[in-house]
Design a protein around this motif. Sequence first.
Motif, short mmCIF file in Angstrom:
data_model
loop_
_atom_site.label_atom_id
_atom_site.label_comp_id
_atom_site.label_asym_id
_atom_site.label_seq_id
_atom_site.Cartn_x
_atom_site.Cartn_y
_atom_site.Cartn_z
N LEU A 20 0.84 -1.20 0.00
CA LEU A 20 0.00 0.00 0.00
C LEU A 20 0.87 1.25 0.00
O LEU A 20 0.57 2.22 -0.71
CB LEU A 20 -0.92 0.00 1.22
N SER A 21 1.96 1.23 0.76
CA SER A 21 2.84 2.41 0.81
C SER A 21 3.47 2.68 -0.55
O SER A 21 3.60 3.84 -0.96
CB SER A 21 3.93 2.21 1.86
N GLU A 22 3.85 1.62 -1.26
CA GLU A 22 4.43 1.80 -2.60
C GLU A 22 3.41 2.38 -3.56
O GLU A 22 3.73 3.26 -4.38
CB GLU A 22 4.95 0.46 -3.11
N LEU A 23 2.19 1.90 -3.47
CA LEU A 23 1.13 2.38 -4.35
C LEU A 23 0.83 3.85 -4.08
O LEU A 23 0.70 4.67 -5.01
CB LEU A 23 -0.13 1.53 -4.15
N VAL A 24 0.75 4.21 -2.80
CA VAL A 24 0.44 5.59 -2.42
C VAL A 24 1.57 6.52 -2.87
O VAL A 24 1.32 7.61 -3.42
CB VAL A 24 0.23 5.68 -0.90
N VAL A 46 -4.76 9.59 -11.51
CA VAL A 46 -4.51 9.58 -10.07
C VAL A 46 -5.82 9.65 -9.30
O VAL A 46 -6.05 8.90 -8.34
CB VAL A 46 -3.59 10.75 -9.67
N ILE A 47 -6.70 10.55 -9.72
CA ILE A 47 -7.98 10.72 -9.03
C ILE A 47 -8.83 9.46 -9.14
O ILE A 47 -9.40 8.98 -8.15
CB ILE A 47 -8.73 11.93 -9.62
N GLU A 48 -8.88 8.88 -10.34
CA GLU A 48 -9.68 7.68 -10.54
C GLU A 48 -9.10 6.48 -9.80
O GLU A 48 -9.83 5.54 -9.43
CB GLU A 48 -9.79 7.38 -12.03
N GLY A 49 -7.79 6.50 -9.56
CA GLY A 49 -7.15 5.38 -8.88
C GLY A 49 -7.31 5.41 -7.37
O GLY A 49 -6.90 4.46 -6.69
N ASP A 50 -7.90 6.48 -6.84
CA ASP A 50 -8.03 6.58 -5.40
C ASP A 50 -8.92 5.48 -4.83
O ASP A 50 -8.72 5.05 -3.69
CB ASP A 50 -8.59 7.95 -5.01
N HIS A 51 -9.88 5.00 -5.61
CA HIS A 51 -10.76 3.95 -5.10
C HIS A 51 -9.99 2.67 -4.81
O HIS A 51 -10.34 1.90 -3.91
CB HIS A 51 -11.90 3.68 -6.10
N LEU A 58 -9.41 -0.62 3.31
CA LEU A 58 -10.51 -1.28 4.02
C LEU A 58 -10.24 -2.76 4.23
O LEU A 58 -10.56 -3.33 5.28
CB LEU A 58 -11.82 -1.07 3.26
N ASP A 59 -9.63 -3.40 3.24
CA ASP A 59 -9.27 -4.82 3.38
C ASP A 59 -8.25 -5.01 4.51
O ASP A 59 -8.37 -5.95 5.32
CB ASP A 59 -8.69 -5.35 2.07
N ASP A 96 -5.21 10.47 -0.28
CA ASP A 96 -6.17 11.57 -0.47
C ASP A 96 -5.45 12.85 -0.87
O ASP A 96 -5.94 13.62 -1.71
CB ASP A 96 -6.95 11.81 0.83
N LEU A 97 -4.29 13.10 -0.27
CA LEU A 97 -3.52 14.30 -0.62
C LEU A 97 -2.99 14.22 -2.04
O LEU A 97 -2.91 15.24 -2.74
CB LEU A 97 -2.38 14.49 0.38
N ALA A 98 -2.64 13.01 -2.50
CA ALA A 98 -2.25 12.84 -3.90
C ALA A 98 -3.40 13.21 -4.83
O ALA A 98 -3.19 13.84 -5.87
CB ALA A 98 -1.81 11.40 -4.15
N THR A 99 -4.60 12.85 -4.43
CA THR A 99 -5.78 13.22 -5.21
C THR A 99 -5.95 14.73 -5.24
O THR A 99 -6.29 15.32 -6.28
CB THR A 99 -7.04 12.56 -4.60
#
Length: 226
Positions: A20-24, A46-51, A58-59, A96-99
């Motif tokens: 997750l850290s690498e993805l963020v 980037v925005i669309e990838g936030d989901h 959540l997982d 969220d900040l990346a978004t």
Amino acid sequence: MSRQSYQKSLQELREDVLYLSELVAERVREALSALEDKDEAQARQVIEGDHEINRIYLDLEKDCIDLIALQQPVASDLRFIASSFKIITDLERIGDLATNLAQYAIDAESDLYTEVDIQRIGDAALDMVDQSMDAYDAEDSDLCFSVADRDDDLDDMCDVASETIVRDIMTSDDFEGDGDIDMEEFLVDVRRLLLTVRDLERIGDHAVNIAARTLYMLDNDDALLF
């Protein structure tokens, strides 16, 4: 769950947090690139990838809750799970900040204050995130303190950038009524730039949070938590 399966679940949790850290971090890099290149398509990715980040978060949240509820871990294992739970929250907020940064890239009307090096500030913030996650992965207490020490440097960079922008507004001849700029548009761009600096500073704050939780996880030391 057998002891072997339990230890495997703990290792999988660590690996998933690192993923997750690498993805963020990659999302932040893409957002910064979109800002620099004014690449609306990349910004929207980037925005669309936030989901995806939210889904993984959540997982992992469920995994942490299940491990605590079903296995009733004690001592170091409990600190590891609880700290991982806190760390994924900080990572989700960095996402969220990346978004936010990506949205600024879409909204930007013009280049302002080229002397304000957003990429340099962004790189410094990302380095702190990477270092905090290295501390988590390598179980390195010294790295935790190093991240916290670097936060002052990032704060100074952000303060200088914000002061540069505000000082220019206060001294610019364009504000005497003789300029030919669109004042409303200009102020919108100024606000966007100040928000960009603020959000990069917040990324650094989340990196410090991660380092603080890692230190607590490793040494039961709350020195960086407050």
